[in-house]
Scaffold this motif. Sequence first.
Motif, PDB file in Angstrom:
ATOM      1  N   ILE A  83       0.767  -1.301  -0.024  1.00  0.00           N
ATOM      2  CA  ILE A  83      -0.081   0.044  -0.015  1.00  0.00           C
ATOM      3  C   ILE A  83       0.892   1.260  -0.168  1.00  0.00           C
ATOM      4  CG2 ILE A  83      -1.742   1.159   1.581  1.00  0.00           C
ATOM      5  CD1 ILE A  83      -3.190  -1.178   0.719  1.00  0.00           C
ATOM      6  N   GLU A  84       1.867   1.235   0.954  1.00  0.00           N
ATOM      7  CA  GLU A  84       2.977   2.283   0.873  1.00  0.00           C
ATOM      8  C   GLU A  84       3.328   2.546  -0.253  1.00  0.00           C
ATOM      9  OE1 GLU A  84       2.580   4.051   3.446  1.00  0.00           O
ATOM     10  OE2 GLU A  84       3.982   5.556   3.076  1.00  0.00           O
ATOM     11  N   VAL A  85       3.980   1.468  -1.140  1.00  0.00           N
ATOM     12  CA  VAL A  85       4.807   1.675  -2.355  1.00  0.00           C
ATOM     13  C   VAL A  85       3.666   2.356  -3.375  1.00  0.00           C
ATOM     14  CG1 VAL A  85       5.775   0.263  -4.176  1.00  0.00           C
ATOM     15  CG2 VAL A  85       6.463  -0.202  -1.889  1.00  0.00           C
ATOM     16  N   ILE A 118      13.734  -9.709   0.428  1.00  0.00           N
ATOM     17  CA  ILE A 118      12.443  -9.604  -0.002  1.00  0.00           C
ATOM     18  C   ILE A 118      12.107  -8.126  -0.686  1.00  0.00           C
ATOM     19  CG2 ILE A 118      11.619  -9.456   2.155  1.00  0.00           C
ATOM     20  CD1 ILE A 118       8.874 -10.824   1.202  1.00  0.00           C
ATOM     21  N   ALA A 119      11.493  -7.964  -1.576  1.00  0.00           N
ATOM     22  CA  ALA A 119      11.312  -6.412  -2.132  1.00  0.00           C
ATOM     23  C   ALA A 119       9.869  -6.358  -2.712  1.00  0.00           C
ATOM     24  CB  ALA A 119      12.262  -6.405  -3.271  1.00  0.00           C
ATOM     25  N   ILE A 120       9.214  -5.457  -2.699  1.00  0.00           N
ATOM     26  CA  ILE A 120       8.053  -5.098  -3.471  1.00  0.00           C
ATOM     27  C   ILE A 120       8.414  -3.787  -4.194  1.00  0.00           C
ATOM     28  CG2 ILE A 120       5.705  -4.551  -3.265  1.00  0.00           C
ATOM     29  CD1 ILE A 120       5.879  -6.176  -0.468  1.00  0.00           C
ATOM     30  N   ALA A 121       7.925  -4.089  -5.555  1.00  0.00           N
ATOM     31  CA  ALA A 121       8.108  -2.776  -6.530  1.00  0.00           C
ATOM     32  C   ALA A 121       6.518  -2.539  -7.121  1.00  0.00           C
ATOM     33  CB  ALA A 121       9.114  -3.100  -7.478  1.00  0.00           C
ATOM     34  N   ALA A 122       6.278  -1.362  -7.479  1.00  0.00           N
ATOM     35  CA  ALA A 122       5.197  -1.130  -8.353  1.00  0.00           C
ATOM     36  C   ALA A 122       5.431  -0.364  -9.416  1.00  0.00           C
ATOM     37  CB  ALA A 122       4.059  -0.807  -7.591  1.00  0.00           C
ATOM     38  N   TRP A 123       4.940  -0.364 -10.591  1.00  0.00           N
ATOM     39  CA  TRP A 123       5.228   0.545 -11.660  1.00  0.00           C
ATOM     40  C   TRP A 123       3.800   0.599 -12.752  1.00  0.00           C
ATOM     41  CZ3 TRP A 123       7.848  -3.964 -11.019  1.00  0.00           C
ATOM     42  CH2 TRP A 123       7.762  -4.762 -12.087  1.00  0.00           C
TER      43      TRP A 123
END
Length: 309
Positions: A83-85, A118-123
Amino acid sequence: DDMDVSTIWMNGEYVDWDDAQIHVLSHGLHYGTGIFEGVRAYDTDRGPAIFRWEEHLERLYNSAKPYNMDIGYTPEELTEATIEVIKRNDLDGCYIRPIAYYGYDSLGVSPQDNPTDIAIAAWPWGTYLGEDALENGVDVMVSSWRKHASSQIPTNAKTTGLYVNSLLAGEEARRNGYVEAIVLNKEGNVAEGPGENLFMVRDGKILTPGLSQSILDGITRDTVITLARERGYEVDDSAVISRGELHTADELFFTGSAAEVTPIRKVDNVVIGEGTRGPVTEELQTAFFDLVERRTDDHEEWFTYVDEQ
Ligand code: PMP
């Protein structure tokens, strides 16, 4: 204000896009030991809505199991980070990529000393298979590569290493002038696309290869099965489909978080049905986009509204 900085969540911290780097001797790079998800959030009246986040999270944790990988964060923590990303990058409709992998320590195949990173990306990510694919469909070839059998690598776990097979099949197709591949399983039956599940329409009935056919248990597949049954269609979700049946199908289409619902108009240059998006495909595709873009109140339980969290 870091609102216009591209931010990726990595091991508990929000880092700038360019700083989200890893060591070249990371285990996951050498042995394909990452597990990941591909999720879409849609731009709705209530802001970005993540589609079936709970199910994607559940699949992520399940994908870790055969590799004995400890994700190290709770589902609540991963939800908050996601959510924050999305908020920090000021995204509306977007693609979300959570990934966990064995990181840097020793390079034995056994990951006993390696951390799980671990990573979370969004685009923003548009149509997966091209601009007019959703409307006009795509031309595909049956790959000469077979999909790995679920007895060789768990195909129900979304593992990075599996995607070398997807690349081989997809690039073979593209080198031959097609948009995408259909991949047969080791038994020679239809499995799925490199990054999509496959559906067939025959005599008004809908069929899709079963989970025993070495496929990924697609969340869009489940969505489309549900939408079809709600509209009165008979759906065989444990079908065994032979290669020849592709050519005589009335309609074929792909499903996937990236590919959404994409019609197939030709297989190996054989025209499927009328060679255009068929009526059942169109009905389900419309139902799908009405659902995810929230032009209906159906299935509220499938949506996580970013601005309301
Ligand atoms: N099969 C494979 C091999 C995939 O990579 C994907 C994409 N995740 C799918 C099917 C479709 O799954 P979903 O609908 O959950 O995205």
